[in-house]
Motif scaffolding. Structure first.
Motif, PDB file in Angstrom:
ATOM      1  N   MET A 178       6.878  11.330   7.025  1.00  0.00           N
ATOM      2  CA  MET A 178       7.507  10.388   6.121  1.00  0.00           C
ATOM      3  C   MET A 178       6.445   9.875   5.145  1.00  0.00           C
ATOM      4  SD  MET A 178       9.373   6.719   7.041  1.00  0.00           S
ATOM      5  CE  MET A 178      10.512   7.460   8.170  1.00  0.00           C
ATOM      6  N   LYS A 179       6.780   9.892   3.865  1.00  0.00           N
ATOM      7  CA  LYS A 179       5.901   9.357   2.824  1.00  0.00           C
ATOM      8  C   LYS A 179       6.342   7.934   2.502  1.00  0.00           C
ATOM      9  CE  LYS A 179       5.413  13.794   0.536  1.00  0.00           C
ATOM     10  NZ  LYS A 179       5.709  14.473  -0.728  1.00  0.00           N
ATOM     11  N   VAL A 180       5.393   7.001   2.656  1.00  0.00           N
ATOM     12  CA  VAL A 180       5.687   5.589   2.477  1.00  0.00           C
ATOM     13  C   VAL A 180       4.887   5.046   1.298  1.00  0.00           C
ATOM     14  CG1 VAL A 180       5.564   3.294   3.525  1.00  0.00           C
ATOM     15  CG2 VAL A 180       6.043   5.295   4.958  1.00  0.00           C
ATOM     16  N   VAL A 181       5.586   4.426   0.359  1.00  0.00           N
ATOM     17  CA  VAL A 181       4.923   3.641  -0.685  1.00  0.00           C
ATOM     18  C   VAL A 181       5.129   2.181  -0.322  1.00  0.00           C
ATOM     19  CG1 VAL A 181       5.167   2.812  -3.064  1.00  0.00           C
ATOM     20  CG2 VAL A 181       4.914   5.235  -2.627  1.00  0.00           C
ATOM     21  N   ALA A 182       4.003   1.462  -0.263  1.00  0.00           N
ATOM     22  CA  ALA A 182       4.033   0.038   0.058  1.00  0.00           C
ATOM     23  C   ALA A 182       3.287  -0.722  -1.023  1.00  0.00           C
ATOM     24  CB  ALA A 182       3.378  -0.206   1.419  1.00  0.00           C
ATOM     25  N   PHE A 183       3.799  -1.897  -1.356  1.00  0.00           N
ATOM     26  CA  PHE A 183       3.058  -2.749  -2.286  1.00  0.00           C
ATOM     27  C   PHE A 183       3.509  -4.196  -2.187  1.00  0.00           C
ATOM     28  CE2 PHE A 183       6.605  -1.219  -4.895  1.00  0.00           C
ATOM     29  CZ  PHE A 183       7.011  -2.325  -5.625  1.00  0.00           C
ATOM     30  N   GLY A 184       2.598  -5.055  -2.579  1.00  0.00           N
ATOM     31  CA  GLY A 184       2.913  -6.458  -2.745  1.00  0.00           C
ATOM     32  C   GLY A 184       3.219  -6.684  -4.216  1.00  0.00           C
ATOM     33  N   ALA A 185       4.305  -7.366  -4.502  1.00  0.00           N
ATOM     34  CA  ALA A 185       4.731  -7.586  -5.889  1.00  0.00           C
ATOM     35  C   ALA A 185       3.933  -8.735  -6.497  1.00  0.00           C
ATOM     36  CB  ALA A 185       6.227  -7.841  -5.947  1.00  0.00           C
ATOM     37  N   SER A 186       2.628  -8.513  -6.579  1.00  0.00           N
ATOM     38  CA  SER A 186       1.678  -9.518  -7.052  1.00  0.00           C
ATOM     39  C   SER A 186       0.470  -8.802  -7.631  1.00  0.00           C
ATOM     40  CB  SER A 186       1.234 -10.391  -5.874  1.00  0.00           C
ATOM     41  OG  SER A 186       0.115 -11.170  -6.212  1.00  0.00           O
ATOM     42  N   SER A 187      -0.189  -9.441  -8.579  1.00  0.00           N
ATOM     43  CA  SER A 187      -1.410  -8.866  -9.144  1.00  0.00           C
ATOM     44  C   SER A 187      -2.669  -9.492  -8.557  1.00  0.00           C
ATOM     45  CB  SER A 187      -1.411  -9.022 -10.668  1.00  0.00           C
ATOM     46  OG  SER A 187      -1.364 -10.392 -11.012  1.00  0.00           O
ATOM     47  N   SER A 188      -2.522 -10.386  -7.597  1.00  0.00           N
ATOM     48  CA  SER A 188      -3.671 -11.057  -6.995  1.00  0.00           C
ATOM     49  C   SER A 188      -4.522 -10.070  -6.199  1.00  0.00           C
ATOM     50  CB  SER A 188      -3.189 -12.174  -6.072  1.00  0.00           C
ATOM     51  OG  SER A 188      -4.275 -12.701  -5.342  1.00  0.00           O
ATOM     52  N   SER A 189      -5.835 -10.162  -6.378  1.00  0.00           N
ATOM     53  CA  SER A 189      -6.745  -9.294  -5.620  1.00  0.00           C
ATOM     54  C   SER A 189      -6.770  -9.665  -4.143  1.00  0.00           C
ATOM     55  CB  SER A 189      -8.162  -9.363  -6.201  1.00  0.00           C
ATOM     56  OG  SER A 189      -8.682 -10.677  -6.061  1.00  0.00           O
ATOM     57  N   THR A 190      -6.297 -10.855  -3.806  1.00  0.00           N
ATOM     58  CA  THR A 190      -6.238 -11.299  -2.415  1.00  0.00           C
ATOM     59  C   THR A 190      -4.787 -11.526  -1.977  1.00  0.00           C
ATOM     60  OG1 THR A 190      -6.535 -13.596  -3.095  1.00  0.00           O
ATOM     61  CG2 THR A 190      -8.532 -12.364  -2.508  1.00  0.00           C
ATOM     62  N   SER A 191      -3.880 -10.734  -2.504  1.00  0.00           N
ATOM     63  CA  SER A 191      -2.456 -10.905  -2.245  1.00  0.00           C
ATOM     64  C   SER A 191      -2.113 -10.790  -0.759  1.00  0.00           C
ATOM     65  CB  SER A 191      -1.656  -9.854  -3.023  1.00  0.00           C
ATOM     66  OG  SER A 191      -0.299  -9.861  -2.608  1.00  0.00           O
ATOM     67  N   ILE A 192      -1.532 -11.854  -0.222  1.00  0.00           N
ATOM     68  CA  ILE A 192      -1.076 -11.791   1.160  1.00  0.00           C
ATOM     69  C   ILE A 192       0.161 -10.903   1.281  1.00  0.00           C
ATOM     70  CG2 ILE A 192      -2.148 -13.956   1.855  1.00  0.00           C
ATOM     71  CD1 ILE A 192       0.553 -15.363   1.543  1.00  0.00           C
ATOM     72  N   ASN A 193       0.901 -10.750   0.198  1.00  0.00           N
ATOM     73  CA  ASN A 193       2.056  -9.863   0.227  1.00  0.00           C
ATOM     74  C   ASN A 193       1.625  -8.399   0.267  1.00  0.00           C
ATOM     75  OD1 ASN A 193       4.834 -11.273   0.096  1.00  0.00           O
ATOM     76  ND2 ASN A 193       3.435 -12.534  -1.097  1.00  0.00           N
ATOM     77  N   LYS A 194       0.557  -8.057  -0.437  1.00  0.00           N
ATOM     78  CA  LYS A 194       0.019  -6.700  -0.337  1.00  0.00           C
ATOM     79  C   LYS A 194      -0.520  -6.467   1.079  1.00  0.00           C
ATOM     80  CE  LYS A 194      -3.268  -3.474  -2.368  1.00  0.00           C
ATOM     81  NZ  LYS A 194      -4.402  -3.336  -3.281  1.00  0.00           N
ATOM     82  N   THR A 195      -1.178  -7.476   1.643  1.00  0.00           N
ATOM     83  CA  THR A 195      -1.679  -7.378   3.018  1.00  0.00           C
ATOM     84  C   THR A 195      -0.532  -7.128   3.987  1.00  0.00           C
ATOM     85  OG1 THR A 195      -3.565  -8.801   2.523  1.00  0.00           O
ATOM     86  CG2 THR A 195      -2.920  -8.627   4.834  1.00  0.00           C
ATOM     87  N   LEU A 196       0.554  -7.882   3.830  1.00  0.00           N
ATOM     88  CA  LEU A 196       1.713  -7.720   4.712  1.00  0.00           C
ATOM     89  C   LEU A 196       2.353  -6.349   4.534  1.00  0.00           C
ATOM     90  CD1 LEU A 196       3.709  -8.850   6.785  1.00  0.00           C
ATOM     91  CD2 LEU A 196       4.973  -9.881   4.870  1.00  0.00           C
ATOM     92  N   ALA A 197       2.525  -5.901   3.309  1.00  0.00           N
ATOM     93  CA  ALA A 197       3.125  -4.580   3.060  1.00  0.00           C
ATOM     94  C   ALA A 197       2.262  -3.470   3.648  1.00  0.00           C
ATOM     95  CB  ALA A 197       3.327  -4.374   1.563  1.00  0.00           C
ATOM     96  N   SER A 198       0.955  -3.582   3.505  1.00  0.00           N
ATOM     97  CA  SER A 198       0.034  -2.577   4.059  1.00  0.00           C
ATOM     98  C   SER A 198       0.117  -2.558   5.577  1.00  0.00           C
ATOM     99  CB  SER A 198      -1.406  -2.878   3.638  1.00  0.00           C
ATOM    100  OG  SER A 198      -1.545  -2.807   2.256  1.00  0.00           O
ATOM    101  N   TYR A 199       0.122  -3.733   6.179  1.00  0.00           N
ATOM    102  CA  TYR A 199       0.232  -3.842   7.635  1.00  0.00           C
ATOM    103  C   TYR A 199       1.533  -3.191   8.104  1.00  0.00           C
ATOM    104  CZ  TYR A 199       1.022  -5.907  12.237  1.00  0.00           C
ATOM    105  OH  TYR A 199       1.296  -6.093  13.575  1.00  0.00           O
ATOM    106  N   ALA A 200       2.622  -3.500   7.440  1.00  0.00           N
ATOM    107  CA  ALA A 200       3.914  -2.932   7.819  1.00  0.00           C
ATOM    108  C   ALA A 200       3.891  -1.409   7.716  1.00  0.00           C
ATOM    109  CB  ALA A 200       5.023  -3.512   6.938  1.00  0.00           C
ATOM    110  N   ALA A 201       3.347  -0.880   6.645  1.00  0.00           N
ATOM    111  CA  ALA A 201       3.284   0.580   6.475  1.00  0.00           C
ATOM    112  C   ALA A 201       2.474   1.221   7.596  1.00  0.00           C
ATOM    113  CB  ALA A 201       2.691   0.921   5.111  1.00  0.00           C
TER     114      ALA A 201
END
Length: 176
Positions: free
Chosen positions: A1-24
């Motif tokens: 399965m190919k997964v694209v994950a991202f946080g809908a934020s431009s912050s270099s310390t985005s907690i949403n990107k962290t959460l999306a990465s963890y989930a993936a």
């Protein structure tokens, strides 16, 4: 399965990107591409700018990365109850090229914030509009009080109930 994950934020310390990465990373055997919104440079959208430059290269690249995926994991950051300006601008450019931005892909929508709201307002808006833009939202989860529930050093959710809810949400991606 190919997964694209991202946080809908431009912050270099985005907690949403962290959460999306963890989930993936929780999806066993997945090939994962974590997107950084800063990699998709686009000017501020306007019809005048679109007439001047045509289709923004950053939006084309974003759509190409979405097309690569079998499934999507998106974690929405909330600014004043809505999408971040960076995400909304990129999304607006992308919809001018292809309204079906998410290409009928199964998705898990997430959100988190440092406070008790968990960015639930923007998550609700994203879920509500998803069908218009080709996202098949299979599950969603808002995680309030991110820093109380996630250990940045280990890169893991520390709240077992939330971790189980996330795993249950992600399991929906492989059901069809």
């Amino acid at each position: 399965m190919k997964v694209v994950a991202f946080g809908a934020s431009s912050s270099s310390t985005s907690i949403n990107k962290t959460l999306a990465s963890y989930a993936a990373d929780l999806i066993s055997g997945a090939e994962i591409k974590v997107l950084n919104l800063n990699d998709y440079e686009v000017p501020l959208f306007s019809e005048d700018k679109e007439k001047e430059i045509g289709q923004a290269a950053g939006a084309k690249a974003f759509l190409s990365d979405i097309a690569w995926a079998d499934v999507l994991i998106i974690s929405f950051a909330e600014h004043n109850g809505s999408y971040t300006a960076a995400y909304k601008n990129l999304f607006d450019w992308a919809t001018r090229i292809e309204r079906n931005v998410f290409a009928d892909k199964p998705a898990v929508y997430l959100s988190t914030s440092p406070g008790p709201g968990g960015a639930a307002s923007v998550l609700s808006a994203a879920i509500g509009s998803a069908p218009y833009f080709g996202a098949q939202v299979k599950a969603s989860l808002s995680i309030a009080s991110f820093y109380e529930n996630f250990d940045l050093k280990t890169g893991k959710l520390t709240n077992p109930t939330l971790d189980e809810q996330l795993k249950t949400a992600l399991a929906q991606l492989s059901m069809d």
